[in-house]
Structures are given as C-alpha cells and as structure tokens.
Design an enzyme around this catalytic site. Structure first.
Site, PDB file in Angstrom:
ATOM      1  N   GLN A 177      29.129  42.232  56.414  1.00 46.55           N
ATOM      2  CA  GLN A 177      28.134  42.969  55.616  1.00 46.55           C
ATOM      3  C   GLN A 177      26.709  42.476  55.857  1.00 46.55           C
ATOM      4  O   GLN A 177      25.774  42.973  55.232  1.00 46.55           O
ATOM      5  CB  GLN A 177      28.469  42.874  54.123  1.00 46.55           C
ATOM      6  CG  GLN A 177      29.729  43.608  53.713  1.00 46.55           C
ATOM      7  CD  GLN A 177      29.585  45.135  53.733  1.00 46.55           C
ATOM      8  OE1 GLN A 177      28.501  45.680  53.916  1.00 46.55           O
ATOM      9  NE2 GLN A 177      30.701  45.820  53.534  1.00 46.55           N
TER      10      GLN A 177
ATOM     11  N   GLY B 150      36.742  43.863  61.430  1.00 42.85           N
ATOM     12  CA  GLY B 150      36.535  42.709  60.562  1.00 42.85           C
ATOM     13  C   GLY B 150      37.835  42.078  60.096  1.00 42.85           C
ATOM     14  O   GLY B 150      37.968  40.846  60.068  1.00 42.85           O
ATOM     15  N   THR B 151      38.804  42.895  59.721  1.00 38.10           N
ATOM     16  CA  THR B 151      40.067  42.360  59.209  1.00 38.10           C
ATOM     17  C   THR B 151      40.766  41.513  60.267  1.00 38.10           C
ATOM     18  O   THR B 151      41.240  40.414  59.993  1.00 38.10           O
ATOM     19  CB  THR B 151      40.986  43.518  58.752  1.00 38.10           C
ATOM     20  OG1 THR B 151      40.274  44.287  57.786  1.00 38.10           O
ATOM     21  CG2 THR B 151      42.282  42.995  58.163  1.00 38.10           C
TER      22      THR B 151
ATOM     23  N   THR C 165      45.060  45.995  75.869  1.00 38.64           N
ATOM     24  CA  THR C 165      44.069  46.722  76.675  1.00 38.64           C
ATOM     25  C   THR C 165      42.767  46.882  75.899  1.00 38.64           C
ATOM     26  O   THR C 165      42.776  47.316  74.750  1.00 38.64           O
ATOM     27  CB  THR C 165      44.619  48.108  77.073  1.00 38.64           C
ATOM     28  OG1 THR C 165      45.845  47.905  77.763  1.00 38.64           O
ATOM     29  CG2 THR C 165      43.641  48.872  77.961  1.00 38.64           C
TER      30      THR C 165
ATOM     31  N   CYS D 140      42.378  49.434  41.169  1.00 35.04           N
ATOM     32  CA  CYS D 140      43.286  49.988  40.178  1.00 35.04           C
ATOM     33  C   CYS D 140      44.718  49.560  40.489  1.00 35.04           C
ATOM     34  O   CYS D 140      45.270  49.925  41.504  1.00 35.04           O
ATOM     35  CB  CYS D 140      43.187  51.503  40.184  1.00 35.04           C
ATOM     36  SG  CYS D 140      43.984  52.253  38.782  1.00 35.04           S
TER      37      CYS D 140
END
Ligand SMILES: *Cc1c(COP(=O)(O)O)cnc(C)c1O
Length: 390
Positions: free
Chosen positions: A180, A71-72, A238, A326
C-alpha cells in the site's frame, strides 16, 4: 450519476498505458522466457528490462528482485521461506498487530501447526508500533520480523528503519509489506534497511496477479514451490512476462506522478474528512493524521454498522468498504482497529474510503450529500445509537 469508486485500496483500474505496454507480450511476442529461440529471447529481454525498471524504483539490484503473482505470494514466500530456512537454528517470529492477512495467516500457521513461537507487536491508537515493543520481544532465537510500511485499512505509515536496525542487531531478517506504500510514497530498500519487501501491481493501476519480492543479496530463503529454475529456483513457474512489463510500466508512471498525486490526494482527503466531520456528528477518524498515506480515509460512524453504510452507499452508486469482516452474520471489528484500541462499537462502524486518480472534488461533493442522510437514517433505526445518545 456516474459511479463513484472510493475503494482503490482493494484494487484499481489498469491504466490504458500499462495495458498498451503489456499487449505485445500477450500476442506477437508471446514467447516463453526460458526458450532458447528468438521468441524466447525476446520475452527474456522484456522480462529482464522489467526487472531493471522495478529495481530502479526501489533502488535495489535487478538480481535482488523476484517476480511473483502478487502481494499475497510475496508475503508468504517472505515469511514461510525465511522461517523454514532458519528453523533448525531459530524458530521465533515477530509481526506487527495490524499486518495484512497475507502476513498474519502464514505466521499464525507457523505457530499453530509447525511449532514456531510468534510474538505480535502492539500498536498505539494511531496504529504505529513503538520501537521499544520490538526491543522487549526480540531475542537471538528470532529469525524474521515483519512490519508493514503502510496499512491497507487506515493508511498508517510505520517508521521502518528503526525497527529494521534493532532487528539486525539480533542477526534476524526484516521484511516489510510495501503493497500500500509503493507508488504512493518513496520506497527505497536501502533507506528502509529491509532484507525483504513485498509489492504488487494492481493497487497502483497495474494488472492483477503480478507482484514482486525483493530479497537482499546474500539472504537465504527456502523455496515454497519446486518445478523449475525460474527466478533462481525461488519462484519456479513460467514467467508472467506481460505482467512483469505491466508492473514495471505502472511503477514508472507512479514514480513520475508521485509528488503530484500525493499533494492532490492530501488535498482531496482533507476536504473530504472536513466535509464529513462538519456535516455528520459523532464521527471518528481512524489512524494517524500525520503519518499516513493520504488517499486512505477510515472513518467510524458511531452507533451503526460499517457494513450497512457501505450497502446503502452502494445503492447510491458509491463504492467504499467496511473495515470489518463479516463472520457468520456477526460483524466483528477488524483486527487492525481492535489493535489500535478503537472501542468495538466504533470499530464496527468503520468505513474505508480510498481515493484514487479518478477521484474528483465533484465526486466527493456527491458523497458528502448522500452520506449524511444515510447515516441519519441508519441511526434512526439503531437502538445502540439511541442508547448512547440518551
Ligand atoms: C492487497 C494487499 C496485499 C495482497 O496483495 P495481492 O496482490 O492482492 O495478493 C497484501 N498486503 C497489503 C497491505 C495489501 O493491501
């Protein structure tokens, strides 16, 4: 007690059937799909079959589908590739406020380092974009608009088609991150009217490190990588043949189970939400009750930090995730919840429970017994909760 895994939006276990489909391409049929000999031809056949299978699921032509590492990468190629392709004629981008970091960060990079203009579409309290907000911002200078189909933190589903229609009136391209949504609801590139669409295997019981990008025929993008003719030079390297086979198999299985899984997830999620709300006071549901992926349940527990709840649940062998990232010891509410105007105090208390195929009512009952004392204990130590309740 067994482990209760309620973090399926982070990743899922690979279905043994998918592993089985992949194995031959890691061992006996290990060839490089670009080689001309028998080993290469076998790999090429498997790769192109996988492409056809994935294309059939999202209803595009096989030639419009490009395999990536997930996805990224698909999101980055979509955003950066279109922005660079048109930068001499158009340099304005628009993205939704609740996009995944894989869309948000390349877009922000283009703005802060490369002189592009970036507009962010606001969302309502449920995380839904109002189409008018796009009409207000889009111009003839806009090259690409990117709005996700389903949100990873809240499960909120967008009405993509009206946004894509507006985008096309300005001769701009429309991308959607469907990571998602794919395998959970019907995803059809023609019905959505999108030009680019990202997907990945590991959120739907496939292997990590493989995904795909749909690029509509005729759409031009600048490549980000150079070094080979693979994937029509748009994504050289590849090919991950076993991964592509795994992606195809996992999507086939998900499509077959789509309706059944959807109703089962809806039932379990409703049971869980009602259970939590009935047993714990001052809990807020984040997202849309109507337009959502049912397996994603984001709840805010007033007066305590999501991170603390997640850590306490972990001690009880329950895996969930906090909606907050965080940063340097200070828990900041996520950009998704902030965009939805969730008050910071609630944003910090968000916990995402994402259900999956292995989730049972017994597991949820276990969570429903363990969660109330955890929340009560954390609240008893929280000066914030006490001050709210006074
Ligand atoms: C997980 C996720 C991604 C990233 O996909 P990877 O395959 O892990 O790189 C992108 N968008 C959304 C909405 C996600 O949930």
């Amino acid at each position: 007690m067994e482990q209760v895994y309620l973090d399926h939006n982070a990743t899922t276990p690979t279905d043994p059937e998918v592993v089985e489909a992949m194995l031959p391409y890691l061992t006996g049929s290990f060839g490089n799909a670009s080689s001309v000999h028998q080993f290469g031809r076998d790999a090429k056949v498997a790769l192109e079959n996988a492409r056809e299978q994935v294309a059939a699921v999202i209803k595009c032509r096989p030639a419009e589908l490009y395999f990536t590492s997930g996805g990224t990468e698909s999101d980055n190629i979509a955003i950066l590739g279109t922005a660079y392709q048109y930068r001499k004629v158009k340099n304005h981008l628009i993205i939704g406020a609740t996009e995944h970091h894989a869309v948000l960060e390349p877009a922000e990079h283009l703005k802060s380092r490369e002189g592009f203009d970036l507009d962010i579409l606001p969302v309502d309290n449920e995380g839904r974009i109002v189409p008018d907000s796009l009409t207000d911002r889009i111009t003839d200078n806009t090259s690409v608009v990117s709005v996700m189909l389903a949100n990873n933190e809240t499960g909120t589903v967008q009405d993509i088609e009206p946004l894509a229609r507006i985008t096309h009136q300005y001769d701009a391209l429309f991308h959607t991150d469907a990571v998602q949504a794919i395998g959970k609801i019907d995803v059809d590139v023609a019905a959505l009217d999108v030009d680019l669409l990202s997907l990945t295997a590991h959120k739907i019981y496939g292997p990590k490190g493989v995904g795909a990008l749909f690029i509509r025929q005729g759409v031009k993008i600048a490549p980000l990588f150079y070094g080979g003719g693979h994937e029509k030079r748009r994504r050289p390297g590849t090919e991950n043949v076993a991964g592509a086979v795994g992606l195809a198999r996992t999507l086939e299985i998900a499509q077959k189970r789509l309706q059944d899984d959807y109703s089962r997830m809806s039932e379990l999620a409703e049971y869980f939400i009602d259970g939590v709300m009935g047993k714990i006071p001052d809990v807020h549901f984040n997202g849309s009750r109507q337009h959502r992926i049912p397996s994603t349940v984001s709840l805010s527990f007033e007066g305590i930090e999501g991170e603390s709840t997640v850590l306490s649940l972990d001690i009880k062998h329950i895996a969930a995730s906090s909606g907050s990232a965080c940063t340097s010891g200070v828990t900041e509410p996520s950009h998704v919840l902030m965009a939805m105007d969730v008050p910071p105090i609630l944003g910090q208390g968000a916990v995402r429970f994402s259900l999956g195929r292995s989730t049972t009512r017994e597991q949820l009952d276990y969570v429903l017994t363990e969660l109330p004392p955890i929340v009560e204990h954390l609240r008893s130590m929280s000066p914030i909760y006490k001050s709210i309740k006074q």
